[in-house]
Design an enzyme around this catalytic site. Structure first.
Site, PDB file in Angstrom:
ATOM      1  N   ASP A  96       0.864  -1.170   0.000  1.00 43.86           N
ATOM      2  CA  ASP A  96       0.000   0.000   0.000  1.00 43.86           C
ATOM      3  C   ASP A  96       0.907   1.229   0.000  1.00 43.86           C
ATOM      4  O   ASP A  96       1.813   1.337   0.815  1.00 43.86           O
ATOM      5  CB  ASP A  96      -0.863  -0.010   1.269  1.00 43.86           C
ATOM      6  CG  ASP A  96      -2.251   0.526   1.033  1.00 43.86           C
ATOM      7  OD1 ASP A  96      -2.350   1.620   0.444  1.00 43.86           O
ATOM      8  OD2 ASP A  96      -3.221  -0.125   1.449  1.00 43.86           O
ATOM      9  N   ASP A 195      -2.891   4.757  -2.565  1.00 46.25           N
ATOM     10  CA  ASP A 195      -3.936   5.389  -1.758  1.00 46.25           C
ATOM     11  C   ASP A 195      -4.307   6.769  -2.325  1.00 46.25           C
ATOM     12  O   ASP A 195      -3.416   7.570  -2.651  1.00 46.25           O
ATOM     13  CB  ASP A 195      -3.388   5.550  -0.331  1.00 46.25           C
ATOM     14  CG  ASP A 195      -4.445   5.890   0.686  1.00 46.25           C
ATOM     15  OD1 ASP A 195      -5.342   5.073   0.896  1.00 46.25           O
ATOM     16  OD2 ASP A 195      -4.362   6.986   1.285  1.00 46.25           O
ATOM     17  N   GLU A 249      -6.331   4.099  -6.051  1.00 49.09           N
ATOM     18  CA  GLU A 249      -7.624   4.430  -5.454  1.00 49.09           C
ATOM     19  C   GLU A 249      -7.970   5.858  -5.869  1.00 49.09           C
ATOM     20  O   GLU A 249      -7.235   6.790  -5.562  1.00 49.09           O
ATOM     21  CB  GLU A 249      -7.542   4.326  -3.933  1.00 49.09           C
ATOM     22  CG  GLU A 249      -8.903   4.499  -3.279  1.00 49.09           C
ATOM     23  CD  GLU A 249      -8.824   4.913  -1.819  1.00 49.09           C
ATOM     24  OE1 GLU A 249      -9.765   4.615  -1.079  1.00 49.09           O
ATOM     25  OE2 GLU A 249      -7.831   5.546  -1.412  1.00 49.09           O
ATOM     26  N   HIS A 320     -11.045  -2.614   3.324  1.00 49.82           N
ATOM     27  CA  HIS A 320     -10.941  -2.255   4.739  1.00 49.82           C
ATOM     28  C   HIS A 320     -11.708  -0.976   5.079  1.00 49.82           C
ATOM     29  O   HIS A 320     -11.729  -0.579   6.246  1.00 49.82           O
ATOM     30  CB  HIS A 320      -9.470  -2.096   5.094  1.00 49.82           C
ATOM     31  CG  HIS A 320      -8.841  -0.951   4.354  1.00 49.82           C
ATOM     32  ND1 HIS A 320      -8.628  -1.003   2.985  1.00 49.82           N
ATOM     33  CD2 HIS A 320      -8.446   0.271   4.760  1.00 49.82           C
ATOM     34  CE1 HIS A 320      -8.112   0.159   2.599  1.00 49.82           C
ATOM     35  NE2 HIS A 320      -7.987   0.949   3.647  1.00 49.82           N
ATOM     36  N   ASP A 321     -12.284  -0.299   4.096  1.00 48.97           N
ATOM     37  CA  ASP A 321     -13.046   0.937   4.355  1.00 48.97           C
ATOM     38  C   ASP A 321     -14.551   0.726   4.232  1.00 48.97           C
ATOM     39  O   ASP A 321     -15.320   1.669   4.449  1.00 48.97           O
ATOM     40  CB  ASP A 321     -12.682   2.026   3.332  1.00 48.97           C
ATOM     41  CG  ASP A 321     -11.268   2.554   3.507  1.00 48.97           C
ATOM     42  OD1 ASP A 321     -10.722   2.465   4.626  1.00 48.97           O
ATOM     43  OD2 ASP A 321     -10.715   3.069   2.509  1.00 48.97           O
TER      44      ASP A 321
HETATM   45  O1  ISL Z   1     -13.909   5.491   3.819  1.00 44.37           O
HETATM   46  C1  ISL Z   1     -13.839   6.636   3.476  1.00 44.37           C
HETATM   47  C2  ISL Z   1     -14.175   7.746   4.372  1.00 44.37           C
HETATM   48  O2  ISL Z   1     -15.544   8.004   4.344  1.00 44.37           O
HETATM   49  C3  ISL Z   1     -13.314   6.998   2.191  1.00 44.37           C
HETATM   50  O3  ISL Z   1     -13.707   8.244   1.762  1.00 44.37           O
HETATM   51  C4  ISL Z   1     -11.821   6.931   2.335  1.00 44.37           C
HETATM   52  O4  ISL Z   1     -11.374   7.873   3.243  1.00 44.37           O
HETATM   53  C5  ISL Z   1     -11.185   7.190   1.009  1.00 44.37           C
HETATM   54  O5  ISL Z   1     -11.596   6.143   0.211  1.00 44.37           O
HETATM   55  C6  ISL Z   1      -9.676   7.169   1.139  1.00 44.37           C
HETATM   56  O6  ISL Z   1      -9.257   5.983   1.737  1.00 44.37           O
HETATM   57  C7  ISL Z   1      -7.895   5.723   1.854  1.00 44.37           C
HETATM   58  O7  ISL Z   1      -7.166   6.795   2.425  1.00 44.37           O
HETATM   59  C8  ISL Z   1      -7.462   7.101   3.778  1.00 44.37           C
HETATM   60  C9  ISL Z   1      -7.488   5.879   4.686  1.00 44.37           C
HETATM   61  O8  ISL Z   1      -8.052   6.227   5.918  1.00 44.37           O
HETATM   62  C10 ISL Z   1      -8.263   4.746   4.080  1.00 44.37           C
HETATM   63  O9  ISL Z   1      -8.192   3.601   4.898  1.00 44.37           O
HETATM   64  C11 ISL Z   1      -7.678   4.498   2.711  1.00 44.37           C
HETATM   65  O10 ISL Z   1      -8.225   3.374   2.088  1.00 44.37           O
HETATM   66  C12 ISL Z   1      -6.398   8.056   4.224  1.00 44.37           C
HETATM   67  O11 ISL Z   1      -5.130   7.524   3.955  1.00 44.37           O
END
Ligand code: ISL
Ligand code: CA
Length: 546
Positions: A96, A195, A249, A320-321
């Protein structure tokens, strides 16, 4: 054909996968001990959520040292062993890459805020004084600016205040990140999940946002002014020199914008994670709306159609989100059926499948009843804002959290029916879902009719049948509310996926003469003209003469 078109990725959330030393935290030796399981499942690449040194405010998406392993997870030697053990089993390793921001405990940031002459000052968006340079807000709610009285500076963070944004306009920053990439690639890493990669570039004047509600500023930094320039530079200086793959992403991405990154010939990224289908049950993340199956079907089809010719899709239902897909898009009364229908209609589309740990055994949302069982920083932020700013009741906020919290996906992997689901002998950092007693790997592997066994077959189909990988995509009955019926063609092979995405029986008139096909996958034992609730069937035929 590039290998990423031919791979099946399994996402590991290391903190919750397998604890080897009983400190309640998953770790690298734990992952190594489960490689045989993953090889058996049939996946071909592992994406690891961050394992770098971090104060873990956002579970590692706040990196304090890009080239070192957090001690919770083990050592660099453990990591090297993981690479070699994974490669022995033909499993690629994808890291990541979190480079929109660092941790506020990164040495660069500590020097930058404390020392006005620091060469790192310009690595971030740091301004003297308390005045906010603009009205932007953060992804986790609240202002995107934090003031540090001790040094009389304010800095920008599009996520939590513990995650200061890097200033990509500074060529030094870009060089640092290139070194980081090379460091891991030279160790044998095979790719990166990047990310929030489409928000790196911010306009120099940081203009005020005119958006009324959430995410003020997004109109300026989503696919910002120099994003393609930065990615092309990284591709030229790093990516092009390795046999590797990238998935970016991309928040708020549309198909035409995605093609600007992934179109064949541009190849800044090999594929993106888009969010359209993650929005089918909400207006924006915390404002829920009633879920309708056809919305998922259409959101996925939209991306298939748009990227059919010149792009390549990622295919995912969980990470994971996000909440667990069976809890979110499935039906508890047809648990097995809906947990198998969902990957059938998703992973047999054109693109690279991403399976999130535990999805293959039908893990469900967390079973928490009180706020203090949640660990996620975003969950706590949102609760706070909901209660104090919006004046929502506790009950109302808990309802949203129970449905949407990222911790739904972060409970420990359920390996067996022993204490804490076999994840650890000691209290895990986040509580296991008590349903590990019945929903676990051991049961799934032993039971010939389990969700896991179905995933294995599905993966095998995706790996061995050309049309499942490369076939183009044609959706039939697009307006039908519960029928998912699509056709794929590649050279002389054809595949049909026919699913009843509803709890009622469905009588359809197939558009194809199904007698001429072989039924290669079915989540029911019966094969009749009627489709049973959540029944999913896959038909195949080859016109090749060999
Ligand atoms: O789950 C979300 C918040 O509501 C998404 O908007 C998420 O923040 C967005 O997809 C970005 O995610 C990624 O970057 C973030 C991290 O917290 C997430 O786990 C990651 O997947 C910041 O690094
Ligand atoms: Ca451990």
């Amino acid at each position: 054909m590039r290998w990423y078109k031919n791979t099946i990725v399994y996402q590991i959330y290391p903190r919750s996968f397998q604890d080897s030393n009983n400190d309640g935290i998953g770790d690298l030796p734990g992952i190594i001990s489960r490689l045989d399981y993953l090889e058996n499942l049939g996946v071909t690449a592992l994406w690891l959520s961050p394992i770098y040194v971090s104060p873990l405010y956002d579970n590692g998406y706040d990196i304090a040292d890009y080239c070192a392993i957090h001690k919770d997870y083990g050592t660099m030697d453990d990591f090297k062993l993981l690479i070699s053990e994974a490669h022995k089993r033909n499993l690629k390793i994808v890291m990541d890459l979190v480079v929109n921001h660092t941790s506020n405990e990164h040495a660069w940031f500590l020097d930058a805020i404390s020392n006005p002459k620091s060469k790192y000052r310009d690595y971030y968006y740091i301004f003297e004084g308390k005045k906010k340079p603009n009205n932007w807000t953060s992804f986790f709610g609240g202002s995107a600016w934090t003031y540090i009285p001790e040094y009389d500076v304010s800095y920008m963070h599009l996520f939590a205040s513990e995650q200061p944004d890097l200033n990509w306009e500074n060529p030094q920053v870009r060089n640092e990140i290139k070194q980081v990439l090379k460091f891991w690639l030279d160790l044998g890493v095979d790719g990166f999940r990047c990310d929030v990669i489409n928000i790196l570039s911010k306009p120099n004047d940081l203009p005020n946002s005119h958006r009324l509600f959430v995410l003020k500023g997004a109109e300026y930094y989503v696919n910002g002014p120099k994003i393609h320039q930065y990615l092309q530079e990284i591709k030229r200086d790093v990516f092009d020199h390795y046999d590797m793959f990238t998935v970016g992403e991309c928040v708020f991405i549309t198909p035409p914008k995605a093609l600007e990154y992934v179109k064949e010939g541009i190849d800044e990224l090999n594929m993106v994670f888009q969010f359209d289908h993650m929005g089918v049950d909400n207006y924006f993340k915390w404002m829920l709306k009633k879920y309708k199956p056809y919305r998922l079907k259409l959101a996925l089809a939209k991306w298939q159609n748009a990227l059919n010719e010149t792009g390549w899709n990622s295919l995912y239902l969980e990470n994971h989100d996000q909440p667990r897909s069976v809890s979110r898009f499935g039906n508890p009364d047809f648990y097995y059926e809906s947990a198998t229908l969902l990957p059938t209609m998703t992973f047999l589309q054109k693109g690279t499948p991403f399976i999130y740990q535990g999805q293959e055994i039908g893990m469900t949302n967390a079973h928490f009843t009180s706020l203090n069982q949640y660990r996620d920083i975003e969950t706590h932020h949102v609760y706070h804002i909901g209660r104090t700013v919006l004046k929502f009741s506790h009950k109302r906020m808990m309802h949203k959290i129970k449905y949407m919290s990222r911790d739904n996906a972060r409970t420990p992997m359920q390996w067996d029916s022993t204490v804490h689901g076999g994840f650890s002998k000691e209290q895990p950092w986040i509580e296991a879902n008590p349903n590990f007693v019945t929903i676990n790997v051991k049961e799934n592997v032993q039971n010939p009719h389990s969700i896991y066994q179905y995933y294995k077959k599905l993966i095998e189909i995706k790996k061995t049948i050309q049309v499942a990988k490369y076939g183009d995509f044609k959706l039939h009955y697009p307006k039908h509310r519960s029928l998912v019926y699509f056709e794929r063609n590649f050279e002389q092979e054809q595949m049909l996926v026919i699913c009843n995405y509803s709890k009622k029986q469905l009588q359809i008139k197939p558009l194809h003469s199904l007698k001429e096909y072989s039924l290669i996958l079915n989540n029911y034992d019966v094969d009749e003209e009627t489709l049973y609730p959540y029944q999913a069937k896959v038909y195949f035929r080859s016109m090749k003469h060999d």
